[in-house]
Design a protein around this motif. Structure first.
Motif, mmCIF file in Angstrom:
data_model
loop_
_atom_site.group_PDB
_atom_site.id
_atom_site.type_symbol
_atom_site.label_atom_id
_atom_site.label_comp_id
_atom_site.label_asym_id
_atom_site.label_seq_id
_atom_site.Cartn_x
_atom_site.Cartn_y
_atom_site.Cartn_z
ATOM 1 N N VAL A 1 0.825 -1.200 0.000
ATOM 2 C CA VAL A 1 0.000 0.000 0.000
ATOM 3 C C VAL A 1 0.866 1.260 0.000
ATOM 4 C CG1 VAL A 1 -1.652 1.340 1.367
ATOM 5 C CG2 VAL A 1 -1.999 -1.110 1.048
ATOM 6 N N LEU A 2 1.913 1.282 0.831
ATOM 7 C CA LEU A 2 2.789 2.454 0.875
ATOM 8 C C LEU A 2 3.526 2.646 -0.446
ATOM 9 C CD1 LEU A 2 4.285 2.216 4.487
ATOM 10 C CD2 LEU A 2 2.546 3.797 3.635
ATOM 11 N N GLY B 1 1.035 3.907 -2.873
ATOM 12 C CA GLY B 1 0.716 5.293 -2.591
ATOM 13 C C GLY B 1 1.794 6.240 -3.086
ATOM 14 N N LEU B 2 3.054 5.843 -2.883
ATOM 15 C CA LEU B 2 4.154 6.659 -3.381
ATOM 16 C C LEU B 2 4.122 6.738 -4.901
ATOM 17 C CD1 LEU B 2 6.787 8.219 -2.912
ATOM 18 C CD2 LEU B 2 8.002 6.031 -2.911
ATOM 19 N N ILE C 1 1.500 6.393 -6.893
ATOM 20 C CA ILE C 1 0.352 7.206 -7.312
ATOM 21 C C ILE C 1 0.636 8.687 -7.091
ATOM 22 C CG2 ILE C 1 -2.058 7.737 -6.788
ATOM 23 C CD1 ILE C 1 -2.374 4.732 -6.081
ATOM 24 N N ALA C 2 1.248 9.027 -5.951
ATOM 25 C CA ALA C 2 1.557 10.434 -5.660
ATOM 26 C C ALA C 2 2.555 10.995 -6.658
ATOM 27 C CB ALA C 2 2.092 10.566 -4.232
ATOM 28 N N ALA D 1 -7.638 6.991 -5.963
ATOM 29 C CA ALA D 1 -6.653 6.441 -5.021
ATOM 30 C C ALA D 1 -7.236 5.326 -4.157
ATOM 31 C CB ALA D 1 -6.103 7.567 -4.138
ATOM 32 N N LEU E 1 -5.506 1.671 -4.184
ATOM 33 C CA LEU E 1 -4.859 1.116 -2.998
ATOM 34 C C LEU E 1 -5.524 -0.188 -2.561
ATOM 35 C CD1 LEU E 1 -4.199 4.376 -0.932
ATOM 36 C CD2 LEU E 1 -2.607 3.098 -2.371
#
Length: 738
Positions: free
Chosen positions: A374-375, A378-379, A381-382, A476, A480
């Motif tokens: 997930v992290l 997330g990175l 996607i960001a 998002a 995720l």
């Protein structure tokens, strides 16, 4: 006025003009840009047109926009505030630059540019007087972010019967040459079919001849897709430029208006560069299906051209399960196998208490895996939201990450062999990671899950590709969720073993052999190091590998000295500290950007015979010539890619099959970051490798499975002759413009 009086007046005018020229129109500094109004002459002549320019000087890597900005942006505007009787014409725009920003294409200017405007003063101006010209200029200046900007500018000029040139005169003259006039084209015509536009023309320019390069900049918005490839090909005695229209095509789009930039434009006049505006009636017609202009029918193996949320979720779960079988993941999971064997011994001694502990370890490992996925997602996607062109496995595109992982596996191997033991307890995870990974602590289970994700992420198992490609195009929360499902799938086997302790009975009984097995497991770690060093060699070349090997030597010395210190020779602590520091220096010295750039240049041409370097332009040109293309999207750190390469793609039998089918083979190497490859992967709803695509000149692209077999590939090649007709293969198609 006497002759002497006139002479004095003229002298005063010259002196006043020169003086004003040195103090007027001071540049205005804004966010990342400098602006001012400038003129090429010292005076305004009554009734005679006067050219004035808005001068913009951008900071490095910043840009403003052309009159049609492309996929995003706003054009620069000027609102003139002129004295009574004056009039202003439109901005005269120089030829813009193509400015790629992620998957978008914008048109604008970098560096220093003059935007010219012709002003006309009234004929009744009195010589010897002063006139003040004012304007409000507004722009949007962009780099990684965009900042609206503007300035109120003024320019004071003397009115005189004659005007002398200023130091800006040469710059004005150079800018005038960059402003396109009417296009000098013979036999020009434009036709459209679906979203394909064909602009055909004969000789170009006063000398005639066919161009080597042509770029088209539209003069109307929402007409041409700015980022789409523009394919130039010779046709008979002329040339044709193929473009792609914005969908749906507007009913008002009946004339093709734009600027044609030939052979690099006026800035390359010595090489035949030229630019001109054109306005051509757009008629309906049959447009040949060349690569850059045709819609692309994507055919997915197994009928998975589009997946929904539930399909992506199931695909992620299955893909996560299969990840456990990948050779890049097994060495890490083998550490937990040791832990399971240890728990089996404890289970025999106290069943209930250690059964609960076992379940806690399974939960900790699962949390480490899922949270890391997930992290990492997330990175990703960001960063993509910020404009970075990244895909799955992006962390191993950084050579320093590869080198650091290799060093970590060296430490883990030495630790398994008993060279040293970490004893920092609850210190930082990075300071005792190798020991934690094989300890009985919950932290050890958690960090094993983290490391397993780091090394597993570059692998794309079956079912993963479409699932992850779908995820990165969604909001998002959905994205995720899909990545979390991938983590659950990967953690499931270990979690099941810990939830059902009776399954451990199938494992060998504890005994003295466990210590030998623990030492033996160091060698899969060293095998992983060999693989990572090979990846590093592709990224940094021989010099980078030499630095990495030196780092391993120093880190090994640090581990040896630390082991001695732990056994009582405390003076060796300093040896361990110095060797570790030198090892870290060597690690990063070998992964500097210069080494990476040099190695990437050396890898520009694939070494395997029969393979060409991929580019979207090369694919378009090959398809336009009527030849099919097979593209291997690969990376050195992708284990699946390398297995497919050795067992299928580079075998003698497949070489013969490709040659017999007349297929041109291209390799898109994603070992280092390459935004063009990332954009191409996104076209096929992918954000990771491997990806195998067989393009047909008639506009279809067959996407093959991630795990290749000769049979699958031969079947795809055999369908080439029938592509565009009916196909008996189970597949689905989606119209997806190039």
């Amino acid at each position: 006025m006497t002759g002497i009086g006139k002479a004095w007046a003229a002298l005063a005018a010259v002196v006043l003009g020169l003086t004003l020229g040195s103090v007027q129109a001071q540049p205005v500094r804004g966010d990342n840009i400098e602006s001012e109004l400038v003129a090429p002459v010292t005076a305004a002549v009554p009734g005679q047109p006067l050219t004035v320019a808005l001068r913009l000087k951008h900071d490095p890597h910043w840009h403003t926009y052309w009159q049609v900005p492309g996929d995003s942006g706003l054009p620069t505007t000027i609102q003139w505030k002129l004295p009574e009787g004056w009039s202003a014409g439109p901005i005269q725009w120089p030829v813009p630059l193509r400015l790629p920003v992620g998957p978008l294409m914008n048109f604008g200017y970098e560096g220093e540019v003059l935007l010219l405007t012709e002003l006309t003063p009234p004929a009744g101006l009195k010589p010897g007087s002063m006139v003040e010209l004012a304007a409000r200029a507004d722009w949007l200046i962009c780099k990684d972010v965009c900042i609206p900007g503007g300035a109120d500018l003024k320019l004071a000029l003397l009115v005189d019967a004659t005007a002398a040139p200023t130091h800006r005169a040469a710059q004005f003259e150079a800018t005038r040459k960059l402003i396109p006039g009417r296009a000098d084209l013979a036999q020009v015509a434009a036709s459209i079919e679906a979203n394909r536009i064909k602009l055909s023309f004969g000789a170009v320019g006063a000398q005639g001849g066919l161009p080597a390069k042509v770029e088209f900049f539209p003069l109307e918005e929402q007409r041409i897709e700015a980022a789409a490839p523009q394919v130039l090909q010779a046709e008979g005695d002329g040339s044709a430029l193929y473009l792609r229209a914005v969908q749906p095509v507007s009913a008002a789009f009946n004339t093709l208006k734009g600027v044609l930039v030939v052979n690099g434009g006026p800035a390359q006049a010595a090489q035949g560069g030229w630019a001109g505006t054109l306005e051509v009636p757009l008629v309906a017609g049959r447009v040949p299906a060349v690569g850059g202009g045709a819609p692309l029918a994507i055919v997915e193996a197994g009928g998975a051209a589009r997946v929904g949320f539930w399909g992506a979720l199931i695909g992620a779960l299955i893909g996560g399960l299969i990840l456990n079988l990948m050779p890049c993941v097994f060495p890490v999971l083998s550490l937990k196998l040791l832990s399971l064997l240890q728990h089996q011994r404890q289970e025999d001694a106290a069943h209930r208490r250690h059964a609960a502990s076992l379940r806690a370890h399974g939960a900790a490992f699962t949390v480490g895996v899922v949270l890391s996925f997930v992290l990492l997602a997330g990175l990703l996607i960001a960063l993509r939201a910020g404009g970075a062109q990244l895909g799955w496995g992006f962390q191993l595109q950084a050579p320093w990450v590869v080198a650091a992982l290799a060093t970590l596996f060296v430490l883990i191997g030495l630790n398994l062999l008993g060279s040293f033991e970490f004893s920092f307890g609850a210190g930082l995870a990075s300071s005792g990671l190798a020991q934690r990974l094989q300890s009985d602590s919950l932290a050890g289970s958690f960090w094993t899950g983290v490391l397993a994700v780091v090394v597993a992420a570059p692998c794309t198992a079956p079912f993963m590709g479409a699932a992850l490609g779908y995820a990165v195009t969604q909001p998002a929360a959905i994205a995720l969720t899909v990545f979390a499902a991938l983590g659950v799938g990967m953690a499931t086997p270990y979690l099941v073993l810990t939830l059902f302790p009776r399954l451990l009975a199938r494992l060998p009984r504890p005994g003295a052999w466990m210590e030998r097995f623990k030492q033996f497991m160091a060698f899969p770690m060293f095998a992983t190091v060999v693989w990572l060093v090979w990846v590093l060699a592709q990224q940094t070349g021989a010099d980078g590998v030499a630095w990495a090997l030196g780092a391993f030597l120093l880190v090994g010395m640090a581990a040896w000295a630390l082991g001695l210190a732990q056994r009582g020779a405390r003076r060796f602590r300093w040896v361990a500290a110095v060797a570790a520091a030198c090892g870290v220096y060597a690690l990063f010295a070998g992964t500097n950007p210069a080494a990476v750039a040099q190695a990437q240049a050396q890898r520009a041409a694939p070494s395997a015979a029969g393979w060409k370097s991929w580019s979207s332009e090369a694919v378009d040109q090959t398809l336009a010539a009527g030849k099919p293309v097979f593209v291997d999207f690969t990376a050195a750190w992708c284990v699946t890619c390398q297995v497919n390469k050795q067992t299928v793609l580079q075998t003698a039998s497949m070489d013969q099959a490709f040659a017999a089918s007349g297929v041109v083979r291209m390799r898109a190497d994603w070992t280092n970051r390459d935004e063009a490859i990332t954009r191409e992967l996104a076209r096929f709803n992918r954000n990771g490798v491997p990806l195998y695509v067989l393009f047909h000149p008639q506009g279809q692209a067959h996407v093959l499975p991630e795990i290749l077999t000769e049979r699958t590939l031969r079947e795809a090649l055999s369908r080439l002759s029938g592509t565009g007709k009916s196909s008996t293969a189970k597949s689905s198609t989606a119209q997806f413009p190039r």
